[in-house]
Design a protein around this motif. Sequence first.
Motif, mmCIF file in Angstrom:
data_model
loop_
_atom_site.group_PDB
_atom_site.id
_atom_site.type_symbol
_atom_site.label_atom_id
_atom_site.label_comp_id
_atom_site.label_asym_id
_atom_site.label_seq_id
_atom_site.Cartn_x
_atom_site.Cartn_y
_atom_site.Cartn_z
ATOM 1 N N PRO A 123 0.828 -1.205 0.000
ATOM 2 C CA PRO A 123 0.000 0.000 0.000
ATOM 3 C C PRO A 123 0.861 1.253 0.000
ATOM 4 O O PRO A 123 1.864 1.335 0.715
ATOM 5 N N VAL A 124 0.507 2.211 -0.856
ATOM 6 C CA VAL A 124 1.243 3.458 -0.974
ATOM 7 C C VAL A 124 1.199 4.169 0.374
ATOM 8 O O VAL A 124 0.146 4.277 1.001
ATOM 9 N N GLY A 125 2.346 4.616 0.834
ATOM 10 C CA GLY A 125 2.430 5.311 2.119
ATOM 11 C C GLY A 125 2.765 4.407 3.283
ATOM 12 O O GLY A 125 2.989 4.857 4.392
ATOM 13 N N SER A 126 2.831 3.121 3.045
ATOM 14 C CA SER A 126 3.119 2.158 4.098
ATOM 15 C C SER A 126 4.607 1.829 4.118
ATOM 16 O O SER A 126 5.309 1.995 3.130
ATOM 17 N N GLN A 127 5.100 1.348 5.226
ATOM 18 C CA GLN A 127 6.490 0.915 5.321
ATOM 19 C C GLN A 127 6.694 -0.454 4.690
ATOM 20 O O GLN A 127 7.752 -0.761 4.182
ATOM 21 N N ALA A 128 5.685 -1.309 4.740
ATOM 22 C CA ALA A 128 5.801 -2.672 4.198
ATOM 23 C C ALA A 128 5.107 -2.732 2.847
ATOM 24 O O ALA A 128 3.964 -3.150 2.743
ATOM 25 N N GLN A 129 5.802 -2.301 1.806
ATOM 26 C CA GLN A 129 5.207 -2.273 0.481
ATOM 27 C C GLN A 129 5.708 -3.423 -0.370
ATOM 28 O O GLN A 129 6.806 -3.932 -0.168
ATOM 29 N N GLN A 130 4.886 -3.799 -1.337
ATOM 30 C CA GLN A 130 5.315 -4.740 -2.361
ATOM 31 C C GLN A 130 4.564 -4.421 -3.640
ATOM 32 O O GLN A 130 3.486 -3.826 -3.616
ATOM 33 N N THR A 131 5.164 -4.794 -4.759
ATOM 34 C CA THR A 131 4.483 -4.539 -6.025
ATOM 35 C C THR A 131 3.356 -5.549 -6.200
ATOM 36 O O THR A 131 3.451 -6.685 -5.762
ATOM 37 N N THR A 132 2.288 -5.068 -6.806
ATOM 38 C CA THR A 132 1.127 -5.918 -7.080
ATOM 39 C C THR A 132 0.821 -5.798 -8.569
ATOM 40 O O THR A 132 1.735 -5.714 -9.376
ATOM 41 N N ASP A 133 -0.441 -5.721 -8.910
ATOM 42 C CA ASP A 133 -0.833 -5.586 -10.314
ATOM 43 C C ASP A 133 -1.211 -4.148 -10.666
ATOM 44 O O ASP A 133 -1.760 -3.900 -11.722
ATOM 45 N N LEU A 134 -0.889 -3.191 -9.797
ATOM 46 C CA LEU A 134 -1.203 -1.782 -10.056
ATOM 47 C C LEU A 134 -0.086 -1.165 -10.883
ATOM 48 O O LEU A 134 1.088 -1.235 -10.504
ATOM 49 N N ARG A 135 -0.446 -0.581 -12.022
ATOM 50 C CA ARG A 135 0.526 -0.006 -12.948
ATOM 51 C C ARG A 135 0.150 1.427 -13.295
ATOM 52 O O ARG A 135 -1.017 1.807 -13.259
ATOM 53 N N ILE A 136 1.160 2.181 -13.693
ATOM 54 C CA ILE A 136 0.973 3.494 -14.311
ATOM 55 C C ILE A 136 1.777 3.458 -15.596
ATOM 56 O O ILE A 136 2.988 3.202 -15.570
ATOM 57 N N SER A 137 1.109 3.697 -16.724
ATOM 58 C CA SER A 137 1.778 3.670 -18.023
ATOM 59 C C SER A 137 1.568 5.001 -18.732
ATOM 60 O O SER A 137 0.485 5.578 -18.668
ATOM 61 N N ALA A 138 2.623 5.460 -19.428
ATOM 62 C CA ALA A 138 2.550 6.730 -20.142
ATOM 63 C C ALA A 138 3.494 6.691 -21.345
ATOM 64 O O ALA A 138 4.478 5.958 -21.328
ATOM 65 N N PRO A 139 3.218 7.475 -22.367
ATOM 66 C CA PRO A 139 2.015 8.265 -22.553
ATOM 67 C C PRO A 139 0.847 7.376 -22.966
ATOM 68 O O PRO A 139 0.972 6.550 -23.861
ATOM 69 N N ALA A 140 -0.246 7.553 -22.294
ATOM 70 C CA ALA A 140 -1.437 6.746 -22.580
ATOM 71 C C ALA A 140 -2.687 7.547 -22.255
ATOM 72 O O ALA A 140 -2.723 8.276 -21.272
ATOM 73 N N ASN A 141 -3.689 7.379 -23.096
ATOM 74 C CA ASN A 141 -4.992 8.014 -22.891
ATOM 75 C C ASN A 141 -6.109 6.998 -22.722
ATOM 76 O O ASN A 141 -7.257 7.375 -22.547
ATOM 77 N N SER A 142 -5.757 5.699 -22.818
ATOM 78 C CA SER A 142 -6.782 4.668 -22.693
ATOM 79 C C SER A 142 -6.170 3.429 -22.046
ATOM 80 O O SER A 142 -4.942 3.260 -22.018
ATOM 81 N N PHE A 143 -7.032 2.552 -21.565
ATOM 82 C CA PHE A 143 -6.612 1.291 -20.975
ATOM 83 C C PHE A 143 -5.817 0.467 -21.998
ATOM 84 O O PHE A 143 -4.779 -0.114 -21.673
ATOM 85 N N GLU A 144 -6.283 0.449 -23.242
ATOM 86 C CA GLU A 144 -5.625 -0.332 -24.290
ATOM 87 C C GLU A 144 -4.203 0.176 -24.551
ATOM 88 O O GLU A 144 -3.272 -0.621 -24.697
#
Length: 157
Positions: A123-144
């Motif tokens: 979880p963002v802001g936590s001390q015990a973080q791990q990567t999951t399936d949450l992504r940020i991709s750019a440049p992008a305007n759509s899910f596809e």
Amino acid sequence: MLLIVIAAGFVLLYDFPEKIAVEYPAIEYRVGDSTSVSTTEIRIEGTLTRPLFRNHEFKGRIVVDKYKFTEEYTLFDVDFNKNTRNEMGSLTYTDPINATIQMLGPIWISGDFKKINIWVAEPVGSQAQQTTDLRISAPANSFEEAIAINKLLSESK
């Protein structure tokens, strides 16, 4: 002969810096879930050094509008590992006033930040973080578009 040695030393030691100043629309999403899409923007300002036979390094700011700490905290220099076709580093920020460190997650880039993929550590802001399936991709305007960038930058050699 001396001129050749000097030229070779220059090429081997020179960092080939490039100023980066880009702003991209970005999509945050969970892989495989088109209903999870939210929009944000990524702003990148700084210098990318690209020495021959060594890892590339970015010094500057990488701000993801959705995460306020990326604007308020200082980004540690990003050392990009070139062991794969795409370069991978880590987005870690510090607030020296409050002695706080916050990781956004691993970042993959192609070219000189032409395409970007961040695996958000939760979880963002936590001390015990791990990567999951949450992504940020750019440049992008759509899910596809975001999924295509994720696929491109997640592939190894």
